[in-house]
Design a protein around this motif. Structure first.
Motif, PDB file in Angstrom:
ATOM      1  N   GLU A   2      -0.584   3.571   4.801  1.00 25.22           N
ATOM      2  CA  GLU A   2      -1.241   2.134   4.928  1.00 25.22           C
ATOM      3  C   GLU A   2      -0.019   1.160   5.604  1.00 25.22           C
ATOM      4  OE1 GLU A   2      -4.555   2.268   1.310  1.00 25.22           O
ATOM      5  OE2 GLU A   2      -2.451   1.623   0.853  1.00 25.22           O
TER       6      GLU A   2
ATOM      7  N   GLY B  38       0.901  -1.203  -0.135  1.00 23.25           N
ATOM      8  CA  GLY B  38       0.110  -0.025  -0.009  1.00 23.25           C
ATOM      9  C   GLY B  38       0.726   1.327   0.011  1.00 23.25           C
ATOM     10  N   THR B  39       0.186   2.180   0.346  1.00 22.94           N
ATOM     11  CA  THR B  39       0.952   3.428   0.553  1.00 22.94           C
ATOM     12  C   THR B  39       1.824   3.618   1.863  1.00 22.94           C
ATOM     13  OG1 THR B  39      -0.828   4.756   1.737  1.00 22.94           O
ATOM     14  CG2 THR B  39      -1.235   4.691  -0.574  1.00 22.94           C
ATOM     15  N   ASN B  40       2.349   4.645   1.800  1.00 22.91           N
ATOM     16  CA  ASN B  40       3.226   4.876   3.087  1.00 22.91           C
ATOM     17  C   ASN B  40       2.358   4.876   4.432  1.00 22.91           C
ATOM     18  OD1 ASN B  40       4.458   6.286   5.470  1.00 22.91           O
ATOM     19  ND2 ASN B  40       6.181   7.047   3.864  1.00 22.91           N
TER      20      ASN B  40
ATOM     21  N   HIS C  57       8.439   0.787  -2.411  1.00 24.42           N
ATOM     22  CA  HIS C  57       8.129   0.333  -3.830  1.00 24.42           C
ATOM     23  C   HIS C  57       8.109  -1.075  -3.627  1.00 24.42           C
ATOM     24  CE1 HIS C  57       9.673  -0.471  -8.143  1.00 24.42           C
ATOM     25  NE2 HIS C  57       8.523  -0.327  -7.886  1.00 24.42           N
TER      26      HIS C  57
ATOM     27  N   ARG D 147       2.016   9.067   7.982  1.00 23.09           N
ATOM     28  CA  ARG D 147       3.159   8.545   6.996  1.00 23.09           C
ATOM     29  C   ARG D 147       4.451   8.656   7.934  1.00 23.09           C
ATOM     30  NH1 ARG D 147       3.169  13.354   2.790  1.00 23.09           N
ATOM     31  NH2 ARG D 147       3.298  14.286   4.648  1.00 23.09           N
TER      32      ARG D 147
END
Length: 94
Positions: A14, A10-12, A54, A42
């Motif tokens: 998440e 996921g995103t930072n 990534h 974050r």
């Protein structure tokens, strides 16, 4: 990865939430009130810039800090695992 058998995705925010206990085991290797977590949830590097996560595969993730210039994908970025070390051939056997 070892604890859960998979990498968080996921995103930072998440990924940070998962590391802070928002996961199926409720395991929190990162305290939710850690000073490196900003108001948006974050995880930040030592220069106050959000890390870039990534996902490369099910079992591999690169984590990038923007470094002192606070701009991603420039020469001073810090990447884990270090791509030069990760792709280096093994040392010769003794």
């Amino acid at each position: 990865h070892q604890r859960f058998g998979e990498m968080p995705i996921g995103t930072n925010a998440e990924i940070t939430a998962a590391l802070a206990g928002d996961n199926r085991l409720g395991h929190a290797p990162l305290p939710a009130d850690h000073p490196a977590i900003d108001e948006q949830g974050r995880l930040l590097d030592r220069w106050g810039t959000p890390f870039f996560f990534h996902q490369l595969s099910r079992d591999r993730m690169d984590i990038r800090s923007a470094g002192p210039d606070r701009h991603l994908f420039t020469d001073d970025d810090i990447v884990w695992p270090d791509p030069e070390v990760a792709t280096a051939p093994p040392p010769p056997a003794p």
